[in-house]
Design a protein around this motif. Structure first.
Motif, PDB file in Angstrom:
ATOM      1  N   UNK A  38       0.863  -1.176   0.000  1.00 38.36           N
ATOM      2  CA  UNK A  38       0.000   0.000   0.000  1.00 38.36           C
ATOM      3  C   UNK A  38       0.902   1.229   0.000  1.00 38.36           C
ATOM      4  N   UNK A  39       0.492   2.298  -0.675  1.00 37.89           N
ATOM      5  CA  UNK A  39       1.358   3.483  -0.756  1.00 37.89           C
ATOM      6  C   UNK A  39       1.649   4.076   0.620  1.00 37.89           C
ATOM      7  N   UNK A  40       2.887   4.538   0.780  1.00 37.23           N
ATOM      8  CA  UNK A  40       3.199   5.263   2.000  1.00 37.23           C
ATOM      9  C   UNK A  40       2.765   6.713   1.814  1.00 37.23           C
ATOM     10  N   UNK A  41       2.533   7.364   2.919  1.00 43.00           N
ATOM     11  CA  UNK A  41       2.096   8.755   2.899  1.00 43.00           C
ATOM     12  C   UNK A  41       3.329   9.653   2.882  1.00 43.00           C
ATOM     13  N   UNK A  42       3.410  10.494   1.878  1.00 46.99           N
ATOM     14  CA  UNK A  42       4.551  11.419   1.784  1.00 46.99           C
ATOM     15  C   UNK A  42       4.461  12.443   2.915  1.00 46.99           C
ATOM     16  N   UNK A  43       5.597  12.659   3.570  1.00 45.96           N
ATOM     17  CA  UNK A  43       5.602  13.584   4.698  1.00 45.96           C
ATOM     18  C   UNK A  43       6.979  14.225   4.816  1.00 45.96           C
ATOM     19  N   UNK A  44       7.041  15.442   5.362  1.00 47.31           N
ATOM     20  CA  UNK A  44       8.341  16.075   5.571  1.00 47.31           C
ATOM     21  C   UNK A  44       9.158  15.331   6.632  1.00 47.31           C
ATOM     22  N   UNK A  45      10.444  15.602   6.659  1.00 52.59           N
ATOM     23  CA  UNK A  45      11.366  14.923   7.585  1.00 52.59           C
ATOM     24  C   UNK A  45      10.992  15.177   9.043  1.00 52.59           C
ATOM     25  N   UNK A  46      10.729  16.430   9.387  1.00 48.20           N
ATOM     26  CA  UNK A  46      10.366  16.795  10.760  1.00 48.20           C
ATOM     27  C   UNK A  46       8.841  16.898  10.863  1.00 48.20           C
ATOM     28  N   UNK A  51       0.926  15.574  12.965  1.00 45.58           N
ATOM     29  CA  UNK A  51       1.235  15.172  11.588  1.00 45.58           C
ATOM     30  C   UNK A  51       1.565  13.681  11.526  1.00 45.58           C
ATOM     31  N   UNK A  52       2.319  13.173  12.515  1.00 46.89           N
ATOM     32  CA  UNK A  52       2.628  11.738  12.556  1.00 46.89           C
ATOM     33  C   UNK A  52       1.351  10.919  12.657  1.00 46.89           C
ATOM     34  N   UNK A  53       0.449  11.345  13.531  1.00 45.45           N
ATOM     35  CA  UNK A  53      -0.822  10.639  13.699  1.00 45.45           C
ATOM     36  C   UNK A  53      -1.615  10.632  12.399  1.00 45.45           C
ATOM     37  N   UNK A  54      -1.575  11.755  11.688  1.00 47.30           N
ATOM     38  CA  UNK A  54      -2.297  11.867  10.418  1.00 47.30           C
ATOM     39  C   UNK A  54      -1.700  10.929   9.364  1.00 47.30           C
ATOM     40  N   UNK A  55      -0.372  10.866   9.280  1.00 45.65           N
ATOM     41  CA  UNK A  55       0.301   9.972   8.333  1.00 45.65           C
ATOM     42  C   UNK A  55      -0.060   8.515   8.652  1.00 45.65           C
ATOM     43  N   UNK A 114      -1.004   2.435  12.708  1.00 48.01           N
ATOM     44  CA  UNK A 114      -2.059   3.237  13.323  1.00 48.01           C
ATOM     45  C   UNK A 114      -2.768   2.424  14.404  1.00 48.01           C
ATOM     46  N   UNK A 115      -3.258   3.085  15.435  1.00 47.78           N
ATOM     47  CA  UNK A 115      -3.999   2.378  16.494  1.00 47.78           C
ATOM     48  C   UNK A 115      -5.167   1.545  15.953  1.00 47.78           C
ATOM     49  N   UNK A 116      -5.790   2.012  14.867  1.00 49.46           N
ATOM     50  CA  UNK A 116      -6.910   1.272  14.276  1.00 49.46           C
ATOM     51  C   UNK A 116      -6.463  -0.066  13.708  1.00 49.46           C
TER      52      UNK A 116
END
Length: 159
Positions: A38-46, A51-55, A114-116
């Motif tokens: 499954x695709x990973x979510x693109x996110x900035x380094x910091x 934001x981590x929870x959203x990713x 994710x917790x889910x």
């Protein structure tokens, strides 16, 4: 039996793809085996915690969309239960005898699961407190699944 690995992100390294393909070929005599990316979510380094929870939530949705209700799910998590190869083999054997013939192993992305996804899992499994690249973990996991089937068959491969 059906065995599936769901992993976040695309595997790029040829040596990892080759290793997984070799064990997948060997597993064919025991089970239908597939790896779903499954695709990973693109996110900035910091990232902030939000934001981590959203990713993780977005990756979690993608993972959960690939899991059917009847599947028995192993979530790979650092806080999961460590098992020996023999214990994993015994657990797979017990599940098969119980009629759980659809086994799914889930490997999260670089931030984890994710917790889910953890909540959906029937059990959590840990390969120790090492931090390993999730791409390498796919190869290690595929080999351990193959090893479990060989142990259950009584093969000397395990020695």
């Amino acid at each position: 039996m059906n065995v599936k690995i769901i992993g976040v992100g695309k595997l790029k390294e040829k040596y990892l793809k080759d290793g997984i393909a070799e064990y997948a070929k060997r597993l064919q005599k025991f089970a239908k085996f597939e790896v779903i990316e499954v695709p990973d979510e693109k996110a900035p380094e910091q990232l902030s915690q939000a934001q981590m929870d959203q990713v993780m939530a977005k990756e979690g949705e993608r993972i959960l969309s690939k899991i059917k209700d009847k599947e028995y799910v192993f979530a790979l998590a650092i806080k999961g239960k460590e098992r020996s190869s023999e214990e994993l083999a015994a657990e797979i054997d017990k599940l098969a005898l119980r009629g759980d013939s659809d086994l799914t192993f889930v490997i999260g992305g670089s931030l984890g699961l994710a917790p889910e996804v953890i909540a959906r899992a029937n059990t959590q499994i840990s390969f120790g407190r090492f931090t390993l690249p999730h791409q390498l973990m796919r190869l290690v996991l595929t080999e351990q699944i193959y090893r479990a089937f060989m142990i259950n068959q009584g093969s000397p491969y395990h020695k």
